[in-house]
Design a protein around this motif. Structure first.
Motif, short mmCIF file in Angstrom:
data_model
loop_
_atom_site.label_atom_id
_atom_site.label_comp_id
_atom_site.label_asym_id
_atom_site.label_seq_id
_atom_site.Cartn_x
_atom_site.Cartn_y
_atom_site.Cartn_z
N ARG A 398 -4.17 3.62 -10.21
CA ARG A 398 -3.49 3.83 -11.49
C ARG A 398 -1.98 3.98 -11.34
O ARG A 398 -1.30 4.14 -12.35
N LEU A 399 -1.49 3.95 -10.12
CA LEU A 399 -0.06 3.96 -9.86
C LEU A 399 0.33 2.56 -9.40
O LEU A 399 -0.25 2.04 -8.44
N PHE A 400 1.30 1.96 -10.07
CA PHE A 400 1.66 0.57 -9.82
C PHE A 400 3.08 0.48 -9.26
O PHE A 400 3.91 1.36 -9.47
N VAL A 401 3.31 -0.64 -8.56
CA VAL A 401 4.65 -1.00 -8.10
C VAL A 401 5.04 -2.29 -8.82
O VAL A 401 4.35 -3.31 -8.68
N GLY A 402 6.09 -2.24 -9.64
CA GLY A 402 6.51 -3.40 -10.40
C GLY A 402 7.13 -4.47 -9.52
O GLY A 402 7.35 -4.28 -8.31
N GLY A 403 7.43 -5.61 -10.14
CA GLY A 403 8.03 -6.70 -9.39
C GLY A 403 9.38 -6.35 -8.82
O GLY A 403 9.80 -6.91 -7.80
N ASP A 404 10.08 -5.40 -9.44
CA ASP A 404 11.39 -4.97 -8.93
C ASP A 404 11.29 -3.81 -7.96
O ASP A 404 12.30 -3.24 -7.55
N GLY A 405 10.07 -3.42 -7.59
CA GLY A 405 9.87 -2.33 -6.63
C GLY A 405 9.84 -0.95 -7.24
O GLY A 405 9.73 0.04 -6.51
N SER A 406 9.92 -0.85 -8.56
CA SER A 406 9.90 0.46 -9.21
C SER A 406 8.47 0.90 -9.49
O SER A 406 7.54 0.08 -9.57
N ALA A 407 8.30 2.20 -9.66
CA ALA A 407 6.97 2.77 -9.89
C ALA A 407 6.59 2.68 -11.36
O ALA A 407 7.45 2.77 -12.25
#
Length: 816
Positions: A398-407
């Motif tokens: 349920r915790l994701f890392v976006g394409g820009d590396g942000s949480a």
């Protein structure tokens, strides 16, 4: 439903895609619901996957329990049978034709379902299930009725005399219930009406009594549940084509629609892309979402701390809750997976569409987990908590890392928008353990310390317990070979403090077994000496007991710890789940006999509440509050019954000199006063006591809460009432009778007496006191002695059997 931000716009179904929607700049809207009049006869395609569901296990257990309880009073008509039958027959005569038609539908509707299974394409497996469910119901009905001939008589009967059980209801309902998971909602509802009206019609026509109908329904639903457990049942979730049509209705353009690898229970999870290539995550709450989601939510609410979503009924509520909390978090600056659309579409399937750019942290290798990402995860959770939102299920999925590396934070299904401080601390504990799992070194501890500080990290330490973690996190810990105690110790070291110490449990030893043996031996001599009854007389009475009433007492006795669990919940402000507390009450029954000492029971109680995040003093206070209110309830019952004059006891002690105002009580009073004076006046003693009281003060907050007081008083009252019912069933088993007031007074007097005796478990003295009180209400001494022994067997000597399994479960789940 209105948009949650200024950029959101309500989009009507069927309108072209907005340039600010998934095709262009990220946008968020909630689609309105358009009524759909189409009806799906079958809820799932013929090749849909089947699964065994907890619903069926619970339904089978309830059916078996119902059949057992009804069998005690049946087949003879009861007063309730006669009153209900008279009520149905006294309805306007115009309804006579309705009862006949309803009774006939019990033949016709199952026949329609059989034909549908035969003529439908590739659904012979459904015909197999229908036949097995019906045959199983017929076999059980014949067994209960006393033969196949009586089963046939029950099926062909059109009027009095009533048959038991209601064979027609049993077989028809078994087939309908077996078919139900395969049918669309309108068709299922039609089948339910057939069952209800048909059951009433059977009673109105005199074919069966209400108890016979209840037993027939229990047989039917139990048989259908067994078939579903054996072969599984479809989820009732829509197909890809149906999901695609629902997305079009919501105005969402999606391509490459496919089933996601992870499939939560009761929810269809799919992935797709917009025509511009943006990834989408689609959650569909179909028919099984009500079954699986409601049951899963209820089960989690009862058994897992801070892991369950709000208990919702409709698919609309499920979708709206997650969409609302997600939008609220986004508006508060929390990085989330944005809501693209949410609503009810198609055949009333709830649909939630999210923009799902990025990967979950479990999919990111430990090498890619940078210090910046760890800090960003803590910032995201802190922003969520500042908005008053507790997620309730943070983990690696349920915790994701976006394409820009942000949480980013996903899946607010279990979230609460009005979070309590303990739920926020539990969220931090989940994040702490998750970051420990995705890193190969101790950078997670430094990130936590830098994000929330030493004091806040110290507050989180008691919540680093398996009970606070999601099932996925617990499984990940086991798979990775991580030790949760080591994580807690490392976090404590980073905060510059000591990890919380747990109260040690008392073990079953040779000494404790010998103690039990000696106590039982002493109990035999005490019991026979006080009751003046020989063991041969007791054996004679036992041989004449009615086993049906004994079975009734055995069924009621395990319900007593359930009531006591509600009282325990009322004694604390901690966010506990009912299930583990019930298991604790059962485990206490085991330890009360296996390790006969008050210290062992207190240690188990304290350790359990420590595992939930309570300091030692607060955990001890919780047990004390529960015990005090239990005593208060007993005193209230005693005073009320005595002052009302409902019971007259012949408490002749025949020469025994009882001096309640004797020197011993005076001496005890003097010692208590002296101890209080010393504790108040001596600083070296007063300071540690004051510190303990200050630490326990949060536990005393329950006294100011009406809901908590209701749990404390209600749980204890119901517990005493259930014990009185067990005693009453035991009395009836030996051919005697007693009023409820007599039973309550007897049980209360004996409990108070055994509570002040310095004998573990009251072994021996409780049996003797119970026999004495039963004799005082007019029961012969030999019968009273047998009743006392059986009652103690049901409520004290047998419960450790299932209490041992409860204790093993608590230890395996790290609740102890």
């Amino acid at each position: 439903m209105k948009p949650m931000d200024d950029q959101a716009a309500t989009k009507a179904p069927g309108a072209p895609a907005s340039p600010d929607g998934p095709a262009g700049r990220r946008g968020t809207w909630i689609a309105r619901y358009k009524p759909d009049l189409s009806v799906r006869f079958f809820s799932s395609s013929a090749d849909a996957s089947r699964a065994r569901r907890p619903t069926d296990l619970i339904l089978f257990l309830l059916a078996a329990l119902t059949l057992g309880l009804v069998s005690i009073a049946a087949p003879n008509p009861t007063a309730a049978d006669e009153r209900f039958t008279k009520l149905i027959k006294d309805l306007p005569g115009l309804l006579g034709w309705l009862w006949e038609v309803a009774s006939d539908l019990l033949f016709l509707w199952p026949l329609v379902l059989l034909v549908a299974a035969i003529v439908a394409s590739r659904r012979l497996f459904l015909l197999r299930d229908q036949l097995l469910g019906t045959i199983l119901a017929a076999g059980v009905t014949a067994l209960v009725a006393g033969g196949v001939s009586r089963l046939v008589d029950g099926l062909t009967a059109t009027g009095p005399p009533p048959v038991y059980p209601a064979a027609r209801v049993a077989l028809a309902t078994a087939l309908i219930a077996t078919t139900a998971p395969h049918l669309g909602r309108p068709i299922r509802r039609l089948g339910r009406w057939v069952i209800v009206l048909g059951s009433l019609g059977v009673v109105a026509l005199g074919v069966s009594l209400p108890l016979g109908v209840v037993s027939g329904l229990a047989i039917a639903f139990g048989s259908a549940a067994l078939v579903h457990l054996a072969f599984g049942s479809p989820g009732g979730l829509p197909s890809l084509d149906q999901v695609r049509a629902a997305l079009e209705e919501l105005g969402v353009e999606a391509v490459d629609l496919r089933t996601a690898e992870l499939q939560p229970k009761g929810v269809a999870l799919l992935r797709a892309e917009t025509p511009q290539g943006r990834p989408l995550l689609i959650k569909v709450y179909g028919r099984d979402a009500w079954d699986g989601q409601l049951l899963t939510a209820t089960w989690s609410y009862l058994w897992y701390r801070d892991e369950a979503p709000a208990l919702t009924i409709s698919r609309r509520q499920q979708v709206e809750h997650e969409a609302f909390v997600t939008l609220l978090a986004e508006r508060s600056g929390v990085p989330v997976l944005p809501v693209i659309a949410a609503g009810v579409a198609g055949a009333r399937d709830g649909v939630l569409v999210l923009e799902a750019e990025g990967r979950s942290v479990e999919e990111v290798g430990s090498d890619a987990v940078t210090d910046a990402l760890l800090a960003d995860l803590w910032r995201a959770v802190s922003a969520m908590h500042e908005a008053g939102i507790a997620h309730g299920g943070l983990d690696g999925q349920r915790l994701f890392v976006g394409g820009d590396g942000s949480a980013r934070i996903a899946d607010f299904q279990a979230a609460s928008a009005s979070a309590t401080p303990p739920s926020l601390l539990a969220d931090r504990a989940r994040l702490l353990v998750t970051t420990a799992l995705i890193t190969d070194d101790d950078r997670w501890a430094a990130a936590a310390l830098g994000a929330i500080g030493a004091d806040a990290l110290t507050e989180v330490l008691p919540y680093i317990q398996p009970a606070a973690l999601s099932r996925f996190t617990r499984r990940s810990l086991k798979d990775a070979g991580h030790d949760l105690d080591a994580i807690r110790n490392r976090a404590a070291a980073a905060a510059g403090t000591e990890p919380p110490k747990l109260e040690p449990l008392r073990r079953v030893s040779v000494g404790s077994v010998l103690t039990i043996a000696l106590l039982l031996l002493a109990a035999y001599f005490v019991f026979t000496a006080i009751s003046n009854v020989g063991i041969d007389q007791v054996v004679d009475e036992l041989q004449q007991a009615d086993t049906a009433w004994l079975w009734a007492g055995l069924v009621i006795a395990p319900l007593v710890p359930v009531a006591q669990a509600f009282s325990a919940l009322g004694a604390t402000t901690l966010p506990l789940r009912l299930g583990p507390v019930i298991a604790l009450e059962y485990a206490i029954q085991f330890i009360a006999l296996a390790v006969p000492s008050s210290a062992a029971r207190v240690a188990m109680n304290v350790r359990f509440f420590q595992r939930q995040g309570a300091p030692a003093a607060q955990a001890l206070t919780i047990g004390l509050i529960d015990s005090v209110f239990g005593f208060v309830v007993q005193v209230i019952l005693l005073v009320t019954i005595v002052l009302s004059g409902l019971v007259t006891l012949d408490l002749s002690l025949d020469g025994l000199d009882v001096d309640p105002t004797g020197k011993l009580l005076v001496l005890v009073g003097v010692l208590v006063v002296a101890a209080v004076v010393v504790a108040v006046t001596v600083p070296k003693i007063r300071r540690p006591i004051a510190a303990r009281i200050a630490e326990a003060r949060p536990a005393l907050a329950v006294i100011r809460s009406p809901i908590k007081l209701a749990g404390l008083l209600g749980g204890n009252f119901v517990g005493q009432f259930l014990l009185a019912l067990v005693l009453g069933a035991t009395v009836r088993a030996f051919g005697e009778s007693a009023t409820l007031a007599e039973l309550l007074l007897t049980n209360t007097l004996v409990s108070l007496f055994a509570g002040v005796m310095p004998i573990p478990g009251g072994i021996g003295v409780t049996e003797a006191a119970l026999a004495f009180c039963l004799t005082a209400i007019g029961i012969p001494s030999a019968t009273a002695a047998a009743i006392a022994l059986v009652f103690r067997l049901l409520t004290f000597y047998l419960p450790p059997i299932w209490g041992g399994f409860a204790m093993r479960w608590l230890r395996r789940q790290a609740y102890l």
